[in-house]
Design an enzyme around this catalytic site. Sequence first.
Site, PDB file in Angstrom:
ATOM      1  N   ASP A 198      -4.730  -2.702  -3.079  1.00 13.16           N
ATOM      2  CA  ASP A 198      -6.007  -2.020  -3.266  1.00 13.16           C
ATOM      3  C   ASP A 198      -5.909  -0.955  -4.357  1.00 13.16           C
ATOM      4  O   ASP A 198      -6.845  -0.202  -4.580  1.00 13.16           O
ATOM      5  CB  ASP A 198      -6.526  -1.431  -1.955  1.00 13.16           C
ATOM      6  CG  ASP A 198      -5.621  -0.374  -1.356  1.00 13.16           C
ATOM      7  OD1 ASP A 198      -4.655   0.059  -2.011  1.00 13.16           O
ATOM      8  OD2 ASP A 198      -5.880   0.035  -0.206  1.00 13.16           O
ATOM      9  N   GLU A 232       2.570   3.634  -4.135  1.00 16.31           N
ATOM     10  CA  GLU A 232       2.071   2.292  -4.455  1.00 16.31           C
ATOM     11  C   GLU A 232       3.129   1.507  -5.233  1.00 16.31           C
ATOM     12  O   GLU A 232       3.403   0.342  -4.933  1.00 16.31           O
ATOM     13  CB  GLU A 232       0.780   2.371  -5.286  1.00 16.31           C
ATOM     14  CG  GLU A 232      -0.404   2.999  -4.588  1.00 16.31           C
ATOM     15  CD  GLU A 232      -1.123   2.094  -3.617  1.00 16.31           C
ATOM     16  OE1 GLU A 232      -0.773   0.900  -3.500  1.00 16.31           O
ATOM     17  OE2 GLU A 232      -2.062   2.581  -2.960  1.00 16.31           O
ATOM     18  N   ASP A 257      -1.735  -0.516   5.076  1.00 18.54           N
ATOM     19  CA  ASP A 257      -2.305   0.836   5.024  1.00 18.54           C
ATOM     20  C   ASP A 257      -1.880   1.633   6.258  1.00 18.54           C
ATOM     21  O   ASP A 257      -1.448   2.784   6.143  1.00 18.54           O
ATOM     22  CB  ASP A 257      -3.832   0.762   4.937  1.00 18.54           C
ATOM     23  CG  ASP A 257      -4.468   2.136   5.002  1.00 18.54           C
ATOM     24  OD1 ASP A 257      -4.308   2.912   4.040  1.00 18.54           O
ATOM     25  OD2 ASP A 257      -5.106   2.453   6.027  1.00 18.54           O
ATOM     26  N   ASP A 275       0.849  -1.191   0.000  1.00 19.71           N
ATOM     27  CA  ASP A 275       0.000   0.000   0.000  1.00 19.71           C
ATOM     28  C   ASP A 275       0.879   1.234   0.000  1.00 19.71           C
ATOM     29  O   ASP A 275       2.031   1.195   0.445  1.00 19.71           O
ATOM     30  CB  ASP A 275      -0.938   0.035   1.210  1.00 19.71           C
ATOM     31  CG  ASP A 275      -2.170   0.906   0.965  1.00 19.71           C
ATOM     32  OD1 ASP A 275      -2.391   1.346  -0.188  1.00 19.71           O
ATOM     33  OD2 ASP A 275      -2.928   1.156   1.921  1.00 19.71           O
ATOM     34  N   GLY A 276       0.325   2.303  -0.509  1.00 13.85           N
ATOM     35  CA  GLY A 276       0.969   3.599  -0.493  1.00 13.85           C
ATOM     36  C   GLY A 276      -0.006   4.620   0.052  1.00 13.85           C
ATOM     37  O   GLY A 276      -1.222   4.460  -0.064  1.00 13.85           O
ATOM     38  N   HIS A 279      -9.732  -0.561   2.778  1.00  6.15           N
ATOM     39  CA  HIS A 279     -10.511  -0.142   3.951  1.00  6.15           C
ATOM     40  C   HIS A 279     -11.787  -0.975   4.103  1.00  6.15           C
ATOM     41  O   HIS A 279     -12.847  -0.458   4.408  1.00  6.15           O
ATOM     42  CB  HIS A 279     -10.845   1.351   3.866  1.00  6.15           C
ATOM     43  CG  HIS A 279      -9.655   2.184   3.547  1.00  6.15           C
ATOM     44  ND1 HIS A 279      -8.657   2.414   4.455  1.00  6.15           N
ATOM     45  CD2 HIS A 279      -9.276   2.803   2.402  1.00  6.15           C
ATOM     46  CE1 HIS A 279      -7.722   3.163   3.888  1.00  6.15           C
ATOM     47  NE2 HIS A 279      -8.070   3.402   2.648  1.00  6.15           N
TER      48      HIS A 279
END
Length: 152
Positions: free
Chosen positions: A69, A47, A128, A9-10, A118
């Site tokens: 995501d 990302e 995240d 994740d970024g 999320h």
Amino acid sequence: MKRVELFTDGACLGNPGPGGWAALLRWGGHERMLSGGEPCTTNNRMELTALLQGLKALKEPCEVHLFSDSQYLVKALSEWLPRWQGKGFRGVKNQDLWEAIARELVRHRVVPHWVRGHNGHPENERVDQEARKQALQQKATLFSAQAGKRYT
């Protein structure tokens, strides 16, 4: 070929702004969290950096099941990358990162999986949280540096 799971994740506080990335590698019963950040970047760069750093951390060629995501990342890997490579990445945003990722893809077989962000996915929530932590650290460092300049 060893099978590895990679969760990435970024995060970015503003776009552009202070950013962070995180990559969780899992193989067998082992896990390794990698993370970092940049003072002024974009969410997409973070990302991509998470994926790149995760792949670079692998010491041998692996089958990597990537969970992200980021639809940008997953679609690029599964649909757009061959076309981008064919035209030498000309006109592609984040060209430097995509070229580095393409070099890593020569060593590894990456199978991308999109996960809804999320949404309670445990590993996605972990990366995240770590990426946001890194972005906040970048912001705090910038704030401290700016505050120091004003009062000296």
